[in-house]
Motif scaffolding. Structure first.
Motif, PDB file in Angstrom:
ATOM      1  N   VAL A 118       0.842  -1.256  -0.322  1.00 51.79           N
ATOM      2  CA  VAL A 118      -0.330   0.107  -0.006  1.00 51.79           C
ATOM      3  C   VAL A 118       0.765   1.327   0.375  1.00 51.79           C
ATOM      4  O   VAL A 118       0.433   2.129  -0.653  1.00 51.79           O
ATOM      5  N   LYS A 119       2.075   1.084   0.709  1.00 48.91           N
ATOM      6  CA  LYS A 119       2.776   2.582   0.627  1.00 48.91           C
ATOM      7  C   LYS A 119       3.329   2.738  -0.479  1.00 48.91           C
ATOM      8  O   LYS A 119       4.165   3.240  -1.091  1.00 48.91           O
ATOM      9  N   ILE A 120       4.205   1.388  -1.074  1.00 46.79           N
ATOM     10  CA  ILE A 120       4.918   1.316  -2.508  1.00 46.79           C
ATOM     11  C   ILE A 120       3.390   2.198  -3.390  1.00 46.79           C
ATOM     12  O   ILE A 120       3.543   2.988  -4.080  1.00 46.79           O
ATOM     13  N   ASP A 123       3.234   5.534  -2.456  1.00 52.35           N
ATOM     14  CA  ASP A 123       4.157   6.670  -2.350  1.00 52.35           C
ATOM     15  C   ASP A 123       4.901   6.941  -4.264  1.00 52.35           C
ATOM     16  O   ASP A 123       5.663   8.165  -4.436  1.00 52.35           O
ATOM     17  N   SER A 124       4.059   6.288  -4.551  1.00 52.49           N
ATOM     18  CA  SER A 124       4.294   6.389  -6.769  1.00 52.49           C
ATOM     19  C   SER A 124       3.598   8.004  -7.033  1.00 52.49           C
ATOM     20  O   SER A 124       3.543   8.549  -6.540  1.00 52.49           O
ATOM     21  N   HIS A 125       5.108   8.069  -8.327  1.00 50.89           N
ATOM     22  CA  HIS A 125       4.736  10.005  -9.023  1.00 50.89           C
ATOM     23  C   HIS A 125       4.247   9.288 -10.116  1.00 50.89           C
ATOM     24  O   HIS A 125       4.265   7.992 -10.377  1.00 50.89           O
ATOM     25  N   MET A 136       5.529  -1.372 -10.276  1.00 53.00           N
ATOM     26  CA  MET A 136       4.237  -1.262 -10.324  1.00 53.00           C
ATOM     27  C   MET A 136       2.615  -2.095 -10.399  1.00 53.00           C
ATOM     28  O   MET A 136       1.482  -2.309  -9.730  1.00 53.00           O
ATOM     29  N   THR A 137       2.878  -2.797 -12.185  1.00 54.29           N
ATOM     30  CA  THR A 137       2.389  -3.383 -12.278  1.00 54.29           C
ATOM     31  C   THR A 137       2.298  -5.254 -11.243  1.00 54.29           C
ATOM     32  O   THR A 137       1.185  -5.581 -10.258  1.00 54.29           O
ATOM     33  N   PHE A 161      -4.787   5.878  -0.467  1.00 55.69           N
ATOM     34  CA  PHE A 161      -4.601   4.578  -2.043  1.00 55.69           C
ATOM     35  C   PHE A 161      -5.386   4.723  -2.795  1.00 55.69           C
ATOM     36  O   PHE A 161      -5.800   4.453  -3.734  1.00 55.69           O
ATOM     37  N   ILE A 162      -6.677   4.780  -2.106  1.00 53.18           N
ATOM     38  CA  ILE A 162      -8.479   5.100  -2.980  1.00 53.18           C
ATOM     39  C   ILE A 162      -7.551   5.833  -4.275  1.00 53.18           C
ATOM     40  O   ILE A 162      -8.250   5.310  -5.502  1.00 53.18           O
ATOM     41  N   LYS A 163      -7.361   6.632  -3.457  1.00 51.98           N
ATOM     42  CA  LYS A 163      -7.520   8.135  -4.896  1.00 51.98           C
ATOM     43  C   LYS A 163      -6.647   7.641  -5.814  1.00 51.98           C
ATOM     44  O   LYS A 163      -6.268   7.575  -7.345  1.00 51.98           O
ATOM     45  N   LYS A 164      -5.280   6.776  -5.003  1.00 47.50           N
ATOM     46  CA  LYS A 164      -4.290   7.025  -5.943  1.00 47.50           C
ATOM     47  C   LYS A 164      -4.686   5.492  -7.504  1.00 47.50           C
ATOM     48  O   LYS A 164      -4.343   5.685  -8.076  1.00 47.50           O
TER      49      LYS A 164
END
Length: 710
Positions: A118-120, A123-125, A136-137, A161-164
């Motif tokens: 979840v943190k990965i 924190d992803s851009h 990411m996949t 997380f949901i928004k990401k």
């Protein structure tokens, strides 16, 4: 007992295949032998997995598997946090693979491994290199596999997380693999709880979600449709109505996006079973909004509903101002017009709409037809209300029954199971009403083709149901195409189709049966030929039309028993079957040159313009010696005409061609086929002969008769 297993290093670095025989040896000893054979150090780091992709470990005890899988979970947990992108990518890839095992998932989640994933994501851009997209996949795939076991609740996820995840779906530049897994995750969120449904509905851009249906990637299409269905099914009635009205009713390109077979960029995209099911669910969810109206009877005390009923009457009949009439006169006029409109209870037409289904939905469809197509509505009602031959088609009664038929065909109110969707649904905003408008006019057309009366009402409705069902089964993609096809499928075509299907059902059109028919034809044709010649030998009484006498002459003609001579002569009316010796005139069959029928006959040419069609259909002549000599006949009936022309054709060595011969041949063939197949009742007849087996490698089993027995 043997099984193929995979000996896999817990960190996923090496695999090997071998066959394990269940013996008395402990499992650890077997693993040690395999590791020693492959020169692999540390046999405690290895475990056995099934090779069928289930990813379930084999062990002798729970403690052993926990030790080994715990070590694997720990190694992957550390590998995911590695600063080396290669190690990190490999660890995530391995995690996505082994997370399908519930025991491993428990070990990994117990170390808060899912929170690490979840943190990965949080924190992803915006990723700009392929390696990051691949990482990411694998991250999202591993996360989805872990969550599928139900160990951790979806509701514990953060809004970040949901928004990401939603941003991966909404982003136009997102990688296809990431979008596919993200759509899968969002679907699971929506189905897990109502609160997550509200968050996903708020975050996901519907226009972008629907746009995913236009891509060529079928996996993206299917996952996007799955999320749409999850949103619709989880939403309440009010939310569902808003979703349908604001998005789906405007999306006619859904059909073009996911239609059964479309060619783009040189390859064919076919509808998969999963997508077909989602399309069916979308169709059902939309049409099921009509269920409350279908199950609600008309309220005779509702002023609004009474006004609609009177609106139907007023739209059909131009009456004088009702306000100037007395109450009794106005009531009598309304009852008369409601009767013309086709209501059974003309004094209280609302009673016809009390039955549910179709309830108020029948009133809605009638009113829609009258408002949308006023000319067609007026033409239907006035055409039938002015008839006095008992062949009038009742509009109201027909409309109520037709609405019920459409509800049953479209399965309104039934469970959302299946995949038999109608492509026409995606081309219309109001499919039910538009189908009704086409089908009510079809019903009127079929009613006239069948020359039906009120007693034939149920028969007509059965034919109309069959017309609609057969046309929808051809998957028309537009209302116009449906209209053309259903109108082409008239009553005579329905009868032909029924006959063909009946023959198929009786297996009379199976290839072996058709071949048997062809073999039987010569024998049965010979039987008909003999019957025709026997009939000519019996003879027939003919009338000779003469313009000089008030009464026609009677004469008799018959064939000799040896089939070599035609005997004929004048007879009295009371002589039914004169002996052949009394017929003085005769023509040798060998001298007959030709057979003429209808207007080609000499006696028809002489009286050209004076003969009726009935006489022309019964006239035939035979020419003999030279063409100017002929014997002219007018058969007493069409049956005698067929018998004589067939018999004379047989004498001349020609093929019989009458309709009577064809009918008799079909009857004889049908009877003979049924007799031949009597022993095969309830035994399916194959379409083709069985494959001939290959010859044996030798014929040593054959007896050698060349040796003389001693």
């Amino acid at each position: 007992m043997c099984m193929q297993q995979v000996c896999a290093l817990c960190c996923g670095m090496t695999t090997c295949c071998f066959v394990v025989s269940v013996q008395k040896k402990p499992l650890s000893a077997v693993i040690k032998e395999v590791c020693d054979g492959w020169n692999l150090p540390g046999p405690d780091n290895y475990a056995l997995q099934y090779a069928d992709g289930v990813q379930t470990y084999i062990t002798e005890s729970v403690s052993h598997i926990c030790v080994r899988i715990g070590r694997c979970a720990e190694d992957l947990y550390k590998g995911i946090q590695s600063s080396d992108s290669g190690v990190r990518c490999d660890s995530l890839k391995e995690l996505a693979s082994v997370s399908t095992d519930v025991t491993f998932a428990q070990e990994f989640i117990s170390r808060d491994g899912h929170l690490l994933l979840v943190k990965i994501v949080e924190d992803s851009h915006e990723y700009v290199i392929v390696m990051t997209a691949v990482i990411m996949t694998h991250t999202l795939t591993g996360f989805m596999e872990l969550m599928d076991h139900g160990i951790v609740s979806w509701e514990n996820l953060s809004s970040i997380f949901i928004k990401k995840i939603a941003s991966f779906v909404n982003g136009k530049s997102s990688d296809a693999s990431i979008q596919q897994v993200s759509l899968d995750i969002l679907e699971s969120m929506v189905l897990s709880s109502h609160s997550l449904f509200l968050q996903v509905k708020h975050e996901v851009t519907m226009e972008r979600l629907i746009a995913h249906l236009q891509v060529t990637n079928q996996q993206i299409q299917t996952k996007a449709m799955a999320l749409l269905m999850a949103l619709l099914q989880t939403a309440g009635d009010s939310d569902r109505q808003v979703l349908l009205l604001s998005h789906f009713q405007k999306c006619h390109f859904l059909l073009r996006a996911v239609h059964t077979c479309r060619y783009m960029w040189g390859f064919c995209l076919l509808i998969q079973d999963e997508m077909a099911h989602y399309l069916y669910v979308l169709q059902s969810v939309t049409l099921n909004h009509l269920e409350p109206r279908m199950k609600t009877p008309l309220d005779c005390y509702s002023q609004e509903q009474r006004d609609i009923l009177h609106g139907l009457r007023q739209a059909a009949f131009e009456t004088e101002s009702e306000n100037s009439l007395s109450h009794e006169r106005r009531r009598s006029l309304c009852a008369k017009e409601f009767k013309k409109l086709g209501f059974s209870n003309n004094s209280n037409p609302g009673q016809d709409l009390v039955r549910t289904p179709p309830g108020l939905l029948a009133l809605d469809t009638m009113f829609y037809f009258a408002a949308r197509y006023p000319d067609a509505y007026s033409r239907f009602v006035l055409e039938n209300s002015s008839r006095e031959d008992k062949h009038e088609c009742p509009f109201a009664r027909s409309s109520i029954q037709l609405t019920l038929i459409l509800c049953e065909i479209l399965r309104i109110g039934e469970p959302q199971t299946g995949s038999n969707y109608h492509p026409i649904f995606f081309s219309q905003d109001r499919l039910m009403e538009e189908l009704f408008c086409v089908c009510i006019q079809l019903l009127n057309k079929t009613w006239k083709e069948m020359r039906a009366t009120q007693e034939d009402f149920d028969k007509v409705m059965q034919v109309v149901r069959e017309q609609i069902t057969r046309t929808l089964s051809s998957k028309p993609t537009s209302l116009e195409l449906f209209k053309n096809k259903v109108n082409a499928l008239n009553y005579s075509e329905i009868l032909k189709l029924r006959q063909t299907e009946r023959l198929h059902q009786e297996e009379t059109l199976a290839p072996p049966v058709l071949e048997l028919k062809e073999r039987l034809k010569p024998e049965l044709l010979e039987l008909i030929r003999q019957q025709r010649l026997n009939r000519l030998c019996q003879g027939t009484m003919f009338r000779q039309i003469s313009s000089r006498r008030r009464q026609d002459k009677l004469w008799y003609c018959r064939l000799s028993p040896n089939h070599k001579m035609l005997h004929y002569g004048d007879v009295e009316e009371d002589m039914e079957n004169p002996p052949i010796e009394t017929l003085q005139k005769q023509i040798p069959v060998a001298d007959i040159k030709g057979l003429l029928t209808g207007k080609d006959c000499p006696h028809m040419k002489e009286n050209k313009g004076k003969q009726t069609k009935e006489v022309l259909d019964l006239a035939f002549s035979i020419t003999y010696d030279v063409e100017e000599y002929s014997l002219n006949f007018i058969a007493p009936s069409r049956t005698d005409f067929c018998l004589w022309t067939d018999g004379l054709s047989v004498l001349l060595g020609r093929e019989m061609s009458s309709e009577s011969m064809r009918s008799e041949l079909e009857i004889l063939l049908s009877m003979e086929i049924k007799l031949r197949l009597l022993d095969l009742e309830n035994v399916p007849i194959p379409d083709s002969a069985p494959v001939v087996p290959k010859p044996p490698s030798n014929y040593n089993f054959c007896y050698d008769f060349s040796q003389t027995e001693q």
